[in-house]
Write an enzyme that holds these catalytic residues in place. Structure first.
Site, PDB file in Angstrom:
ATOM      1  N   CYS A  25      -0.702  -3.174 -21.574  1.00  0.00           N
ATOM      2  CA  CYS A  25      -1.246  -3.524 -22.894  1.00  0.00           C
ATOM      3  C   CYS A  25      -0.545  -2.753 -24.000  1.00  0.00           C
ATOM      4  O   CYS A  25      -0.332  -3.273 -25.095  1.00  0.00           O
ATOM      5  CB  CYS A  25      -2.747  -3.250 -22.932  1.00  0.00           C
ATOM      6  SG  CYS A  25      -3.152  -1.505 -22.702  1.00  0.00           S
TER       7      CYS A  25
ATOM      8  N   GLN B 158      -0.468 -10.358 -20.020  1.00  0.00           N
ATOM      9  CA  GLN B 158       0.036  -9.182 -19.318  1.00  0.00           C
ATOM     10  C   GLN B 158      -0.205  -9.257 -17.815  1.00  0.00           C
ATOM     11  O   GLN B 158       0.345  -8.456 -17.061  1.00  0.00           O
ATOM     12  CB  GLN B 158      -0.609  -7.914 -19.886  1.00  0.00           C
ATOM     13  CG  GLN B 158      -2.087  -7.778 -19.566  1.00  0.00           C
ATOM     14  CD  GLN B 158      -2.723  -6.570 -20.219  1.00  0.00           C
ATOM     15  OE1 GLN B 158      -3.068  -6.577 -21.389  1.00  0.00           O
ATOM     16  NE2 GLN B 158      -2.857  -5.508 -19.444  1.00  0.00           N
TER      17      GLN B 158
ATOM     18  N   HIS C  13      -7.825   0.057 -24.241  1.00  0.00           N
ATOM     19  CA  HIS C  13      -6.993  -1.147 -24.221  1.00  0.00           C
ATOM     20  C   HIS C  13      -6.234  -1.289 -25.540  1.00  0.00           C
ATOM     21  O   HIS C  13      -6.823  -1.179 -26.608  1.00  0.00           O
ATOM     22  CB  HIS C  13      -7.902  -2.363 -23.983  1.00  0.00           C
ATOM     23  CG  HIS C  13      -7.173  -3.660 -23.837  1.00  0.00           C
ATOM     24  ND1 HIS C  13      -6.142  -3.836 -22.937  1.00  0.00           N
ATOM     25  CD2 HIS C  13      -7.327  -4.849 -24.474  1.00  0.00           C
ATOM     26  CE1 HIS C  13      -5.696  -5.085 -23.031  1.00  0.00           C
ATOM     27  NE2 HIS C  13      -6.388  -5.715 -23.956  1.00  0.00           N
TER      28      HIS C  13
ATOM     29  N   ASN D 137      -4.946 -10.401 -28.471  1.00  0.00           N
ATOM     30  CA  ASN D 137      -5.017  -9.786 -27.151  1.00  0.00           C
ATOM     31  C   ASN D 137      -3.845 -10.291 -26.300  1.00  0.00           C
ATOM     32  O   ASN D 137      -3.103 -11.192 -26.722  1.00  0.00           O
ATOM     33  CB  ASN D 137      -6.367 -10.119 -26.502  1.00  0.00           C
ATOM     34  CG  ASN D 137      -6.748  -9.140 -25.405  1.00  0.00           C
ATOM     35  OD1 ASN D 137      -5.947  -8.294 -25.004  1.00  0.00           O
ATOM     36  ND2 ASN D 137      -7.970  -9.249 -24.909  1.00  0.00           N
TER      37      ASN D 137
END
Ligand code: NAG
Ligand code: NAG
Ligand code: NAG
Length: 347
Positions: free
Chosen positions: A155, A149, A290, A311
């Site tokens: 996110c 990102q 997040h 992630n």
């Protein structure tokens, strides 16, 4: 340079030996930092900034080495965030989740008749006793490569997109990388790089009757004007999404056995910042900040249960971009709040 008082020096040297003032006389450490800079393509504006980053790097390294010698179930490393203090890391990487998922930025939805499913999707209703002991959606070909990102607070888009990519593969047999940038630019509820929610992303895709591909609308990592011509491309569409029962890892498990799930966690800690591998067990808080995606779960030979978390910080972070997070940690919210804001798309 003024010397700090002796007492302070003693305290500092007690917990971080490398934080002494001998920076200039530490060629081995300097060399290591230079190598680290090369590996991560780092360049600094000037000598002062470089020196400041070197000091931060050394302090982090001392903490990493101390932690890793402590026999924890997971390890830390001097990854690409190793020249940031934890405060700087938080400011840079955690702007992605909005303040309140129920507060609409615009009134768009007040008049918009979205048909949101109110019932759990059928697949989620299986009894947990029937669930497989481990599921890894990566091995089943339902997870695209780890994305990055950058320093855009997107996110929420990555989390939702990974869940949709997974479901599309499971339902239609096609693994297609989908566009986060379309969400960042075109989702009028979210504020692009300044944050959003996974639920908003799903609602956008429902209202827009689809989302286009990464190839067609590639990621830029900055707020851009919505490329309206792309809105019609609709590579993948969803009919709804479901919120997983809040604070129920048991419900989260049922869903994760069926498809990847969007979740939110507290990713703000120093230990999360520099995580290298193993089953992450915190400490962390339930102040979620997040968005990430659960792409499976399992158990180690030592019977440590974990979630497989995807992630969006690139493959250089964690276990090739993933983290194993302790499952059933004995707190209602799940470790780092992982069971607090989970949701999944329906096709
Ligand atoms: C899911 O939860 C969010 C956050 O509370 C809420 O805004 C949204 O309306 C919920 N969506 C559904 C489909 O229940
Ligand atoms: C599932 O569990 C419920 C109780 O939680 C039970 O009543 C039901 O019979 C179970 N269904 C199956 C298919 O095992
Ligand atoms: C999108 O498609 C609709 C109907 O297919 C059409 O009316 C509209 O002009 C298209 N919009 C764009 C921006 O291409």
């Amino acid at each position: 340079m003024a010397r700090p008082p002796l007492l302070l020096l003693l305290l500092v040297s007690a917990c971080a030996a490398a934080a002494s003032n001998a920076a200039a006389d530490d060629p081995a450490m300097r060399m290591r930092f230079e190598q680290w800079m090369g590996k991560h393509g780092r360049a600094y504006a000037n000598g002062g900034e470089k020196q400041r980053r070197f000091e931060v790097y050394k302090e982090n390294l001392a903490l990493i080495e101390e932690f890793n010698s402590g026999g924890h179930g997971y390890t830390l490393t001097d990854n690409k965030f190793a020249d940031l203090t934890n405060e700087e890391f938080r400011a840079k990487m955690l702007g992605g989740l909005g303040a309140d998922p129920d507060r609409r930025r615009r009134a768009r939805h007040a008049s918009n008749a979205l048909e949101l499913p109110v019932k759990m999707a059928e697949e989620g209703n299986d009894n947990s006793t029937d669930l497989p002991k481990d599921v890894d959606w990566r091995k089943k070909g339902a997870v695209v490569e780890v994305k990055n990102q950058g320093s855009c607070g997107s996110c929420w888009a990555f989390s939702a997109v990974a869940a949709m990519e997974g479901l599309n593969q499971i339902k239609n047999g096609k693994l297609v990388s989908l566009s986060e940038q379309e969400l960042v630019d075109c989702d009028a509820e979210a504020v692009g790089c300044a944050g959003g929610f996974m639920s908003w992303a799903f609602e956008f895709v429902m209202a827009n009757h689809g989302l286009t591909t990464e190839a067609s609308y590639p990621y830029k990592g900055i707020n851009g004007a919505c490329q309206t011509a792309k809105l019609n491309e609709s590579s993948v569409s969803i009919t709804g999404y479901v919120n997983v029962t809040v604070n129920s890892e048991a419900e989260l498990l049922k869903v994760a056995a069926v498809q990847p799930v969007s979740v939110a966690v507290d990713a703000g800690g120093f230990l999360f910042q520099l995580y290298a591998g193993g089953v992450f067990s915190g400490p962390c808080t339930a102040q979620i900040n997040h968005g990430v995606t659960v792409v499976g779960y399992g158990e180690t030979d030592k019977a440590e249960k974990y979630w497989i978390v995807k992630n969006s910080w690139g493959p250089e972070w964690g276990e090739a971009g993933y983290m194993l997070m302790q499952r059933d940690a004995g707190v209602p919210t799940g470790l780092c709040g992982i069971a607090m804001l989970a949701s999944y798309p329906v096709m």
